[in-house]
Structures are given as structure tokens and as C-alpha cells.
Design a protein around this motif. Structure first.
Motif, PDB file in Angstrom:
ATOM      1  N   GLY A  35       0.797  -1.219   0.000  1.00 35.30           N
ATOM      2  CA  GLY A  35       0.000   0.000   0.000  1.00 35.30           C
ATOM      3  C   GLY A  35       0.834   1.275   0.000  1.00 35.30           C
ATOM      4  N   PHE A  36       2.137   1.176  -0.222  1.00 36.76           N
ATOM      5  CA  PHE A  36       2.990   2.368  -0.245  1.00 36.76           C
ATOM      6  C   PHE A  36       2.857   3.117  -1.572  1.00 36.76           C
ATOM      7  CE2 PHE A  36       6.511   1.947   3.138  1.00 36.76           C
ATOM      8  CZ  PHE A  36       5.644   1.333   4.020  1.00 36.76           C
ATOM      9  N   ILE A  37       2.603   2.344  -2.639  1.00 34.89           N
ATOM     10  CA  ILE A  37       2.625   2.914  -3.988  1.00 34.89           C
ATOM     11  C   ILE A  37       1.294   2.613  -4.665  1.00 34.89           C
ATOM     12  CG2 ILE A  37       3.706   2.734  -6.281  1.00 34.89           C
ATOM     13  CD1 ILE A  37       5.476   4.061  -4.211  1.00 34.89           C
ATOM     14  N   ASP A  38       0.806   3.594  -5.413  1.00 35.32           N
ATOM     15  CA  ASP A  38      -0.440   3.379  -6.147  1.00 35.32           C
ATOM     16  C   ASP A  38      -0.420   4.238  -7.405  1.00 35.32           C
ATOM     17  OD1 ASP A  38      -2.913   2.463  -6.827  1.00 35.32           O
ATOM     18  OD2 ASP A  38      -3.905   3.058  -4.963  1.00 35.32           O
ATOM     19  N   LEU A  39      -1.477   4.129  -8.183  1.00 38.14           N
ATOM     20  CA  LEU A  39      -1.610   4.987  -9.360  1.00 38.14           C
ATOM     21  C   LEU A  39      -2.782   5.926  -9.142  1.00 38.14           C
ATOM     22  CD1 LEU A  39      -1.224   2.882 -12.631  1.00 38.14           C
ATOM     23  CD2 LEU A  39       0.458   4.281 -11.444  1.00 38.14           C
ATOM     24  N   ALA A  40      -2.634   7.181  -9.634  1.00 40.65           N
ATOM     25  CA  ALA A  40      -3.767   8.100  -9.619  1.00 40.65           C
ATOM     26  C   ALA A  40      -4.746   7.627 -10.693  1.00 40.65           C
ATOM     27  CB  ALA A  40      -3.284   9.513  -9.908  1.00 40.65           C
ATOM     28  N   PRO A  41      -6.038   7.979 -10.572  1.00 40.19           N
ATOM     29  CA  PRO A  41      -7.013   7.578 -11.586  1.00 40.19           C
ATOM     30  C   PRO A  41      -6.511   7.890 -12.993  1.00 40.19           C
ATOM     31  CG  PRO A  41      -8.096   8.741  -9.798  1.00 40.19           C
ATOM     32  CD  PRO A  41      -6.634   8.792  -9.503  1.00 40.19           C
ATOM     33  N   ILE A  42      -6.712   6.939 -13.898  1.00 42.01           N
ATOM     34  CA  ILE A  42      -6.190   7.119 -15.256  1.00 42.01           C
ATOM     35  C   ILE A  42      -7.168   7.954 -16.071  1.00 42.01           C
ATOM     36  CG2 ILE A  42      -5.513   5.907 -17.357  1.00 42.01           C
ATOM     37  CD1 ILE A  42      -4.566   3.605 -15.632  1.00 42.01           C
ATOM     38  N   ASN A  43      -6.614   8.920 -16.812  1.00 44.74           N
ATOM     39  CA  ASN A  43      -7.404   9.823 -17.647  1.00 44.74           C
ATOM     40  C   ASN A  43      -8.228   9.021 -18.661  1.00 44.74           C
ATOM     41  OD1 ASN A  43      -8.160  11.761 -19.639  1.00 44.74           O
ATOM     42  ND2 ASN A  43      -6.507  13.096 -18.916  1.00 44.74           N
ATOM     43  N   PRO A  44      -9.514   9.364 -18.823  1.00 44.68           N
ATOM     44  CA  PRO A  44     -10.372   8.607 -19.744  1.00 44.68           C
ATOM     45  C   PRO A  44      -9.880   8.599 -21.195  1.00 44.68           C
ATOM     46  CG  PRO A  44     -11.659  10.186 -18.450  1.00 44.68           C
ATOM     47  CD  PRO A  44     -10.238  10.396 -18.075  1.00 44.68           C
ATOM     48  N   VAL A  45      -8.980   9.529 -21.566  1.00 41.32           N
ATOM     49  CA  VAL A  45      -8.487   9.487 -22.956  1.00 41.32           C
ATOM     50  C   VAL A  45      -7.655   8.231 -23.212  1.00 41.32           C
ATOM     51  CG1 VAL A  45      -8.460  11.985 -23.293  1.00 41.32           C
ATOM     52  CG2 VAL A  45      -6.399  10.851 -22.450  1.00 41.32           C
ATOM     53  N   VAL A  46      -7.165   7.607 -22.146  1.00 40.91           N
ATOM     54  CA  VAL A  46      -6.365   6.395 -22.318  1.00 40.91           C
ATOM     55  C   VAL A  46      -7.319   5.245 -22.673  1.00 40.91           C
ATOM     56  CG1 VAL A  46      -4.806   4.769 -21.180  1.00 40.91           C
ATOM     57  CG2 VAL A  46      -4.656   7.218 -20.676  1.00 40.91           C
ATOM     58  N   PRO A  47      -7.042   4.521 -23.788  1.00 47.64           N
ATOM     59  CA  PRO A  47      -7.941   3.456 -24.229  1.00 47.64           C
ATOM     60  C   PRO A  47      -8.186   2.424 -23.127  1.00 47.64           C
ATOM     61  CG  PRO A  47      -6.198   3.814 -25.837  1.00 47.64           C
ATOM     62  CD  PRO A  47      -5.870   4.669 -24.674  1.00 47.64           C
ATOM     63  N   GLN A  48      -9.411   1.887 -23.127  1.00 47.44           N
ATOM     64  CA  GLN A  48      -9.779   0.942 -22.087  1.00 47.44           C
ATOM     65  C   GLN A  48      -8.831  -0.257 -22.072  1.00 47.44           C
ATOM     66  OE1 GLN A  48     -12.080   1.682 -19.817  1.00 47.44           O
ATOM     67  NE2 GLN A  48     -11.365  -0.151 -18.749  1.00 47.44           N
ATOM     68  N   ALA A  49      -8.385  -0.697 -23.264  1.00 47.93           N
ATOM     69  CA  ALA A  49      -7.498  -1.857 -23.338  1.00 47.93           C
ATOM     70  C   ALA A  49      -6.225  -1.603 -22.528  1.00 47.93           C
ATOM     71  CB  ALA A  49      -7.164  -2.169 -24.788  1.00 47.93           C
ATOM     72  N   THR A  50      -5.700  -0.382 -22.675  1.00 46.20           N
ATOM     73  CA  THR A  50      -4.483  -0.036 -21.940  1.00 46.20           C
ATOM     74  C   THR A  50      -4.764   0.010 -20.441  1.00 46.20           C
ATOM     75  OG1 THR A  50      -3.873   1.335 -23.824  1.00 46.20           O
ATOM     76  CG2 THR A  50      -2.622   1.653 -21.801  1.00 46.20           C
ATOM     77  N   GLN A  51      -5.881   0.606 -20.086  1.00 46.89           N
ATOM     78  CA  GLN A  51      -6.236   0.679 -18.664  1.00 46.89           C
ATOM     79  C   GLN A  51      -6.336  -0.723 -18.060  1.00 46.89           C
ATOM     80  OE1 GLN A  51      -9.105   3.426 -17.267  1.00 46.89           O
ATOM     81  NE2 GLN A  51      -8.994   4.766 -19.048  1.00 46.89           N
ATOM     82  N   ASP A  52      -6.958  -1.632 -18.837  1.00 47.13           N
ATOM     83  CA  ASP A  52      -7.087  -3.002 -18.350  1.00 47.13           C
ATOM     84  C   ASP A  52      -5.716  -3.648 -18.180  1.00 47.13           C
ATOM     85  OD1 ASP A  52      -9.762  -2.631 -18.397  1.00 47.13           O
ATOM     86  OD2 ASP A  52     -10.099  -3.688 -20.306  1.00 47.13           O
TER      87      ASP A  52
END
Lengths: 363, 362, 309
Positions: B288-305
């Protein structure tokens, strides 16, 4: 209506009194600032000026903090007396730290010898850095104010390069620091359990030496003459170049010694955080101390208290540490402003004619 | 006589017991004093901001069982020792020193105050009452690299870095490897600004990188200047430390974020309950030390997945960002195929991987 | 924008605060007053501008506050040096230290707050010119304002009676006094102008450039501006040239670093370039004593004491 009336001769009393007046005014302004910020002025005063000195350890830290200020200021004062404006002591301080570090890392660790070599290297490196503005001033007429100042930034980057590169501790996971020095490369502690070390002895020696130089030698006399009146100096056959060289080299040597004491004392290694603004604060110390060794001793203690008080006011009052810089600036303003009293008397009255006709001091 | 004496003794004993009882209650009510030493102003986005967030989370979690105080902008020079010592001497039970440069000063003060617990961030020394903690920032960097590699059109990524220490180099290399994993053609350009916090220079560096064709910018410095510059110039940015999307709502793709709160709470709890100390740790996504901020919706869903899947794998330990073959910039293989890099090798990283096109500064 | 245009564009941006501060200092020094406090006045200008712009959500309020704050701090310098005849070097240093400290102190609550960035004002058609279009006609309005200030300073010094008076005071305050010029007033005005310009230079940094306030963000630019005045031998055209030259050095080191040229140069050496360049240029200029004498105000740094009539 307050007007200024020239004194027949500069007042010796005022020369001593104005720093006291300036200090009192600075403290009063400080109390006002505390009050304006909604802090209890009495508590503010206590945190700033009393709290740091309540324990033996506190006093030892106070003395330790004053040492680099006194060393740098003593050297600068010699130059200032001859109107040589070295304002790059901060850079010369860092070079002294580098010189001493090189010895500590590469000259082997021998009792006493290593330390003596470090002292010499620190002094030499500081003087060498100050020799650059001296050379450029005497040969090319380049302003020593600007050259010595620009060299502060260069020195800072030089330290950074060294601790990130050639001098980096190989076992230190590439962090920007040298190895910790061997005990033989550390200044002996004077009071057990504190960080106060032999540097206090250096301060006494340097203050005595600059006193003798400025007030007891012919050379010092010539420097004072050169500073007070360039025309008289030229008439007396004093070389301006010699003054520039002496003023800068002595200033650089003292700052270099202070830099050496920083790495061989409280730091115990060289890192890129070695510069703590002592070189700049020392300019104020020199002026508030009236360019006199005794005054410098007192002024460096006062300035050290400002620094530590600023730290403590951050810890206990939640005020930014930069408040100590505000106090330093205020102190110098008040001193410069009240200095007019040395040559002039305050008179109450309405004689506009005399007010406008403030007569020049002697000469 | 004897009886009276015994009675008296019994009375005394019960009195002592009662007193002891009161004392222990008083002790239980006495909150744990926790101090924090910060290297920079708290601000509202960078390194110290995240640590201060952790402090507040700890306060929230433990309520009136703790009181906290902090000193900010403590320089890492000789003065740091006095500040840390003053904190210990003024009754703090647990002290967090949150920057590397405090290490040797904490070491010295810890020896003088054996009853005070010292926790130091990002260093490598420790002692009986002196533990250290750090985060695997590179795990987040790898994931943001994947996002950047997918989103770049010019195949040039820009990286603004502070100082060439292993932590920063791990970040640059992990980012590069992440981007390469989805886009083998990318090149990463690096500018060193020689400062953790210099918004003016960070901005100039960002603009210089954009001018050289970089269309995704990231930074390992403290300010939000790079994200702002990217927003102005219409390119993408990857934030660091915290979610910086409010400084560039179109530009901000995501950010590798730091989270210290749980660990601070744990350390305070250990000190409260058993007078103990939290273990030294190098914690990653798993902890739980490291995380990602919410990914911008412009990033394709495939990449987000894909990023979500990789994140899960890192969390489970089935994937390590530095898995061989890892090839250094000069073509030398630093890690053979199939192996994962040891913590020791990570801790001594002093090279760029292939794909970084700028030269090492020293 | 191609690479060269980008470098030139960034150079103009980096040179702008230097130009503003150096022009102010030039006027101040022309009156014979040496104010070394530029670093402090810039810092205070930067923080005042940021706080005002943030509070009132108005760039103009920010710019105005920056100007006023710089001028106010220079007023302290003016009082101590002109009225109380204190040493100008020492007083200037006090201004520098006090200003940097006070700015850090006052700016604390605003540290790391952010303002919306200010869009460039593109001049139609001209900004589309190849190479120089964006550099000269695609900048933020403050850059154009700086050029206007520059033109006014050139015109003032060369063509107006006020310019003559200013130079006369700087050359020989006693002679100027003898012909009925109010030396004190002229010097006050010159110092105030210098302070206001330094404040504006600071405002540029905190409003137009970053846009945010950070302690230490002036980072020696005030001192470089002082060196520029000597570099320019007190000639405005050379101040302009020098400011962009130094801006160029600052910017190109960033481009050199990130480009894949196969030379390993420590980043610290590149960062030191502007300072080393300042020293080299100072040496080149100062060695020509005749030229320095020709243009430098003869009474620079010396206090003026009005004799009994």
C-alpha cells in the motif's frame, strides 16, 4: 521637527552605542511582529532568545553556531576596512570544506597530522577561491563584488559535482555524500556530550590575529588608511593592488578555515548541503561588530541566537524559519540608519536653514 | 503490635497499588508524542505533502491516543541534528525523519536517546531504536511508463530528474522499460535540474523536452510545473508523488503516488501497544505504499485493463518490473533473461537502460 | 515550432526578467546610487505579485503589487543612503538579505499554490512568420511591455531633459546642485524606478513564468542583472543584448543535456555556465578602463552631502 547637526568630530560613544540601539530596535520590532502575527510577544521573546540557552547543550550549540560566523566575519572585516568588498565568503567556505575533505579522504589517518593538514588545506582552498576575484580585480579591473558572488554559485555546483561524482562514498548506494571521516580527521570535542569542538580555539586565535594585524602593525595601519581615504593612501604610496590581494586572501583563508571546521566538526563528512549561508550572514556580523574583532565576537553570538531562535520559533510557535533572515536584515538596516549619529547630532528645532545645510563631516 | 504493624504495611501496600493504578491510567491517557521532520515546505502536491497526508491519516486513525508536531524546511546540513535532537529532548516518543540527508544525524541522536524511537525514510542505516522505511517507487513508474508508451505519437518521452541517485535512476529505467513493453520504438530524454524543487527550472526543462518532440512528460522533482507546462503546450504528462490532475486536467494521464499513512499508523500503534517499533521496510504496491492516480479517460480501455492487470501481478509478486533481459544504454546486459533484479542491485543502480537517449550526467 | 524557434522563444522568456531588473538598476546607477538589493526587491515583488493575483484573481493587480512592493523596499534603501548617507554597498546587501527573508516569510502560506497560466498574446499574421514569428510576436503581453519599457528608457536617456538631469546628478551631484537641480529628489526617483522594475521582474517570475511562488525562486537572477549593467557599460542597448545572451546560455544548457549528443558533461558544469559566463564577460568588459570611465556615472556609490550655500 528633528534635524541633523554635524558634530565637530565623530563620536566615539556613538560608535559603540549605535549597535546597541540597533539591537534594541530590532528586538522591539520583533516583538511587534510577534504581536501582529497573533503570537504572545513575551512567549515569542522567550522562545527566540531564552529557550535556546536554557541547557548546557543549548549553550554549546549556540557557541558552535557562532563559530563559522565569527571566523568568516573576522576575515571579511579585514578586507572591508580596506574597502575590498568580498561578498563571496560562502563560496570560499565551501572550497575550504572541499580542501579539508580531500585531505581527510586521501592523506591517510594519522593523529594530529591529518587534522593539521586539513586545516592547511581548508585555509589554502578558501584563499585560492578568493584569489580569483583578487586576480581579476587587480589585472582586469573586474568588480570583486560580482566576481566573488558569482563564484558562490560555481562553488555550490562544484561541491554538488564532487559528492555526486569523484568523492562519492562507494558503499553509500550512490547517495551524494562522502564516507564519514575517520576519528583522526575530526576536531576534538571540548565539552563531552555536545558538538562543541576545537573550532572555538580557532575563533579566539583568528580574532586575536586579526586584531594584531589591523591595530598593531604598520601594514594594518596602511590598510585602514587606504580604506578610509583612497586619496591619502595614494599619497602615502600604498599600493591599491596589495590591499585587494590582502583583503581577499585573508577573507578567503578565514572562510576556508570555517568550511574545514564544518566538515571536520558537526557534519563529519562532505555533502551537497555543506553551505548554510554563513558566508552571507557573516557580512552582517562584520558590520554589526564594527569590523572590530571584539565586536565581531559579540555580533556572531547575537546572529547565532537569531538562527537558533528562528529554528525554535518554527518548532514551538509555528513560524517560518525565514523570520531569522528578516531579523538579520532589520538589524543591519537599523545599524546603518543609526550610524548617522556618529557624525551628526539630533537636534529638535525648526531652523530650516540649518536642516537643509547639513555640513559635511571632516574632509 | 505485630498485627497493627502488618495492618499498617497492608495499608501502605494497598495505597501503593492504588497509586500505581492511577499512574498506569495516567500513562494510558498520556498520548504518544509523534514528531515529523520535513525537508521542504508541505505545499500541496509533492514529497512532503504526501508525508504530511500520512501524518494526518495517522492522527485520524488513532484519535487522541497520539499528538503530532512537525518542523518543515529543515535543511539537511549540520543544523538538522539540532532540530532532531530538540524534538527528542522535548519529549517526543516517536520521530519520523523524512529525507535521506538526515540519516547520519538521526544515527547520532538515536544513540543519545535510546528510549526514543526513530524512523528514517529512504536511507540504509539502522540501529536498535532507529529503523528505516522506503517505497518501491519504481513499481508505479513502470505502470505509468506503460501508459506513456501507449499514448505517445512522437515516440519521444521527456523526463525531468533531480539528482542521479539510485531511486531516481530506478524510476527513469522502470518508466523506460514499461514504455518499451508496449512500444519498442520509444526513446526517453532526460534533463537533470540539480534541485528537488525549482519550479522555474522544472518548467524550462519541460518546455525544452517538449520542443525536442517529447509528447509525454514526467518528472522526479517536487513541483507541479511540468504538468502545468504540458497542459499549456497541449501534450500529456505523468504526475509524481500525488494525483496532480487539477494542475492539468487534459494533460494529466495518471501519476505514480506515494502513501505513508498506513505505515505511520502501524508504527505509532506498535509504540503504543507494546512499546515496540515497526520493522524496517521497502514497501511497494503490495504494502500500500505505492499506487496509481485515476487514469485519464483518454487512455484506451485496453491499456487501462492492461495496467490494472500488471498492477495486480506486481501486487501478487508474479511480475517484477526489472525482469531480464535488462540491457544498459551501452549495450551491456545487466540482468540475464528470466531473472529478476535483486534489491541490492536495485539499490546500487547507476546506469541508464537502453532506450534512454540522453547521456548520464556523470 | 521547430527546435531553433523553441530555443529562441525560451531565450527571450528567460532574458525578460533580467532585462527588466537591469534596466531599473541602470537608471538607478545613472543617478550615482549603487543599489545591490535587486535580489531582495525581486523576491518581494514576486511574492507580492503572487499573493495579490491569487487573492484578487487578477493579473493586473498582481503586476501592480509587484511594482509597488519593489518600490517600497527600495524606498528604505533610499532613505538610509540618501538621507542618512550610509554606505550604499552595505545597505544594498541589507536590502537583499531582508527582501529574500521577508518574501520567504510572507509567502509561506502561499507556497505551492498555483495560478492559471497566462496565454501568449499572438499578434495576427506576424506570429505566423517562419522562425522569428513566435519568438517576437507570440509571447505573453509582459514581454511586449518589457520592450516598451526598454524603448522608453532609451528615449528618456537620449532625448529628454529628464535624462540629462539624471546623468548630470550621476556625474557630479555638487555641480548639479549648483545649477539648481534637486539632487535628493532625482536620486529618490531613480531608486524608486529601480525598485519598481526589480519588483516587476519578480512579478514576471511568479505570475507569467511558473506561475507559482516558491522560496528561493529568484535564484540569483537579481545578482546576474546587476552584473549585466556593468557588462553593458551602462548602455541600454547592451543591457538588451546581454539579457538575451544570458537567457540563451541558461536555456541552451537544458537543450544540450537532453539531446542525444555523445558527450558526457556533468549537469553541474552546464548549470554553472551562466555564472562563469558572467565572470568572463565582466573581465572582458572591465579591462577596458577607458570605456568603463566613459559611461559609468562618476559619482557611483558615493554619498552626496549638500554643502551650506
Amino acid at each position: 521637527m528633528i534635524r541633523l547637526e554635524p558634530r565637530p568630530a565623530p563620536s566615539a560613544t556613538m560608535r559603540v552605542a549605535t549597535p546597541v540601539v540597533a539591537i534594541v530596535l530590532t528586538i522591539l520590532t520583533g516583538l511587534l511582529i510577534f504581536a501582529l502575527l497573533g503570537k504572545d510577544p513575551v512567549r515569542g521573546f522567550a522562545v527566540f532568545f531564552v529557550n535556546p540557552l536554557k541547557t548546557t547543550y543549548g549553550i554549546s550549540e549556540w557557541l558552535l553556531k557562532a563559530t563559522p560566523l565569527a571566523l568568516c566575519a573576522a576575515g571579511l572585516a579585514v578586507g572591508f576596512r580596506a574597502s575590498v568588498w568580498n561578498i563571496g565568503a560562502e563560496g570560499q567556505f565551501m572550497l575550504g570544506a572541499i580542501g579539508a575533505t580531500l585531505v581527510a579522504l586521501y592523506a591517510g589517518s594519522m593523529p594530529v597530522v591529518t587534522l593539521v593538514l586539513m586545516i592547511l588545506a581548508g585555509i589554502a582552498a578558501g584563499a585560492l577561491w578568493a584569489a580569483i576575484p583578487a586576480f581579476l580585480r587587480t589585472h582586469f579591473n573586474a568588480s570583486e563584488i560580482l566576481v566573488s558572488l558569482m563564484l558562490v554559485y560555481v562553488a555550490e555546483l562544484l561541491v554538488s559535482w564532487l559528492v555526486f561524482g569523484p568523492l562519492r562514498d562507494p558503499m553509500g548506494f550512490n547517495f551524494p555524500q562522502t564516507v564519514m571521516f575517520e576519528p583522526a580527521a575530526l576536531l576534538p570535542i571540548l565539552v563531552p556530550g555536545t558538538r562543541l569542538n576545537l573550532v572555538l580555539g580557532f575563533v579566539v586565535l583568528v580574532l586575536l590575529a586579526t586584531y594584531v594585524l589591523v591595530f598593531k602593525t604598520h601594514l594594518g595601519f596602511k590598510m585602514r588608511v587606504a580604506g578610509e581615504s583612497p586619496n591619502a593612501a595614494r599619497y602615502a604610496g600604498i599600493s591599491a593592488k596589495t590591499m585587494v590581494w590582502l583583503g581577499l586572501l585573508i577573507g578567503g583563508a578565514c572562510a576556508g578555515l570555517a568550511g574545514m571546521a564544518e566538515v571536520a566538526g558537526p557534519m563529519g563528512q562532505l555533502t551537497d548541503k555543506v553551505g548554510s549561508g554563513y558566508g552571507f550572514a557573516a557580512i552582517i556580523v562584520a558590520f554589526v561588530g564594527r569590523l572590530h574583532p571584539l565586536g565581531i565576537a559579540l555580533a556572531s553570538l547575537l546572529m547565532a541566537l537569531f538562527f537558533i531562535g528562528g529554528e525554535q520559533s518554527q518548532q514551538y510557535l509555528g513560524l517560518p524559519g525565514s523570520i531569522s533572515m528578516v531579523f538579520q536584515g532589520l538589524l543591519l538596516f537599523y545599524l546603518l540608519a543609526t550610524d548617522v549619529l556618529i557624525g551628526y547630532r539630533l537636534r529638535l528645532g525648526r531652523d530650516a536653514h540649518v536642516t537643509n545645510a547639513v555640513k559635511a563631516k571632516a574632509g | 503490635m505485630k498485627n497493627r504493624r502488618m495492618l499498617f504495611q497492608a495499608g501502605l501496600a494497598s495505597l501503593a497499588l492504588t497509586a500505581a493504578g492511577y499512574l498506569s491510567i495516567a500513562q494510558a491517557q498520556d498520548p504518544l508524542k509523534v514528531g515529523f521532520v520535513y525537508v521542504s515546505p508541505i505545499g500541496d502536491a509533492g514529497w512532503t505533502y504526501q508525508h504530511d497526508l500520512g501524518r494526518k491519516e495517522m492522527e485520524q486513525a488513532l484519535g487522541d491516543k497520539v499528538t503530532t508536531s512537525f518542523v518543515e524546511s529543515v535543511s539537511e546540513g549540520a543544523d538538522a541534528e539540532r532540530v532532531i535532537r530538540e524534538m527528542a529532548a522535548s519529549g517526543h516518543d516517536l520521530i519520523f525523519a523524512t529525507s535521506f540527508g538526515y540519516m547520519n544525524y538521526v544515527d547520532r541522536v538515536a544513540k543519545q536517546f535510546p528510549n526514543v524511537k526513530f524512523m528514517h525514510a529512504t536511507g540504509y542505516k539502522s540501529g536498535p531504536n532507529f529503523h528505516n522505511y522506503n517505497a518501491r517507487f519504481y513499481e508505479g513508474r513502470y505502470l505509468t511508463g506503460v501508459v506513456a508508451g501507449e499514448m505517445t505519437k512522437s515516440d519521444v518521452l521527456g523526463y525531468i530528474a533531480a539528482f542521479p541517485i539510485p531511486e531516481v535512476l530506478q524510476g527513469i529505467n522502470a518508466f523506460t522499460l514499461g514504455a518499451q513493453s508496449v512500444n519498442p520504438d520509444i526513446e526517453v530524454r532526460v534533463i537533470w535540474v540539480n534541485s528537488w524543487y525549482d519550479p522555474g527550472k522544472e518548467r524550462e526543462a519541460a518546455l525544452a523536452l517538449i520542443a525536442q518532440g517529447a509528447d509525454v512528460i514526467t518528472h522526479h522533482t517536487d513541483s507541479t510545473a511540468a504538468v502545468q507546462a504540458a497542459q499549456e503546450k497541449g501534450v500529456y504528462a505523468v504526475g509524481y508523488h500525488s494525483d496532480m490532475s487539477k494542475y492539468g486536467k487534459d494533460a494529466h494521464l495518471t501519476a505514480a503516488t506515494h502513501h505513508w499513512g498506513d505505515y505511520y499508523t502501524l508504527a505509532a500503534q506498535k509504540a503504543l501497544n507494546e512499546n515496540g517499533m515497526a520493522e524496517s521496510i521497502w514497501g511497494g504496491i503490495k504494502d500500500g505504499f505505492i499506487d496509481l492516480a485515476p487514469i485519464n479517460p483518454v487512455v484506451p480501455q485496453a491499456t487501462q485493463d492492461k495496467v490494472a492487470q500488471l498492477k495486480q501481478q506486481i501486487k501478487e509478486g508474479s511480475f517484477h518490473p526489472f525482469t531480464g533481459p535488462v540491457v544498459a544504454q551501452d549495450g551491456k546486459e545487466v540482468l540475464p533473461a528470466g531473472q529478476t533484479m535483486s534489491d541490492q542491485a536495485l539499490g546500487q543502480m547507476n546506469y541508464y537502460v537502453k532506450g534512454v537517449s540522453s547521456k548520464m550526467p556523470n | 515550432m521547430d527546435l531553433l524557434t523553441s530555443i529562441l522563444f525560451a531565450t527571450v522568456v528567460a532574458g525578460t526578467p533580467l532585462l527588466l531588473v537591469a534596466l531599473g538598476e541602470l537608471i538607478c546607477e545613472k543617478s550615482g546610487m549603487l543599489n545591490l538589493g535587486a535580489e531582495g526587491m525581486m523576491s518581494i515583488g514576486a511574492v507580492a505579485a503572487f499573493v495579490a493575483a491569487f487573492t484578487f484573481e487578477s493579473t493586473l493587480m498582481g503586476v501592480a503589487s509587484g511594482l509597488v512592493a519593489g518600490a517600497l523596499l527600495s524606498l528604505v534603501f533610499a532613505f538610509i543612503t540618501v538621507h542618512l548617507m550610509a554606505n550604499q554597498v552595505a545597505t544594498g546587501l541589507a536590502v537583499a538579505i531582508f527582501g529574500v527573508g521577508l518574501a520567504a516569510f510572507l509567502g509561506k502560506p502561499f507556497e505551492a499554490k498555483v495560478l492559471p497560466s497566462i496565454k501568449p498574446t499572438e499578434i495576427p499574421f506576424l506570429s505566423d512568420l517562419p522562425l522569428v514569428g513566435p519568438v517576437l510576436f507570440g509571447q505573453q503581453w509582459i514581454v511586449y511591455a518589457t520592450w516598451v519599457i526598454f524603448a522608453v528608457v532609451v528615449w528618456f536617456l537620449a532625448k529628454t531633459r529628464g535624462g540629462l538631469v539624471l546623468k548630470a546628478v550621476g556625474e557630479s551631484p555638487d555641480a548639479a546642485n549648483a545649477v539648481g537641480i534637486d539632487v535628493v529628489k532625482v536620486r529618490y526617483l531613480a531608486i524608486l524606478f529601480g525598485g519598481a522594475m526589480a519588483g516587476l521582474g519578480g512579478a514576471f517570475l511568479s505570475l507569467f513564468h511558473t506561475p507559482m511562488w516558491a522560496e528561493g525562486m529568484v535564484a540569483g537572477k537579481g545578482w546576474i542583472a546587476l552584473a549585466l549593467v556593468v557588462f553593458a557599460t551602462w548602455l541600454p542597448w547592451r543591457v538588451l543584448l546581454g539579457a538575451y545572451l544570458f537567457g540563451g546560455v541558461m536555456i541552451s544548457q537544458l537543450f544540450v543535456q537532453s539531446s542525444p549528443i555523445p558527450v558526457k558533461i556533468p549537469a553541474q558544469f552546464l548549470s554553472a555556465l551562466p555564472y562563469i559566463a558572467t565572470i568572463v564577460v565582466l573581465v572582458l568588459i572591465s579591462r577596458n578602463v577607458k570605456m568603463i570611465r566613459l559611461n559609468s556615472p562618476a559619482s557611483l556609490g558615493k554619498p552626496f552631502q549638500k554643502e551650506r550655500a
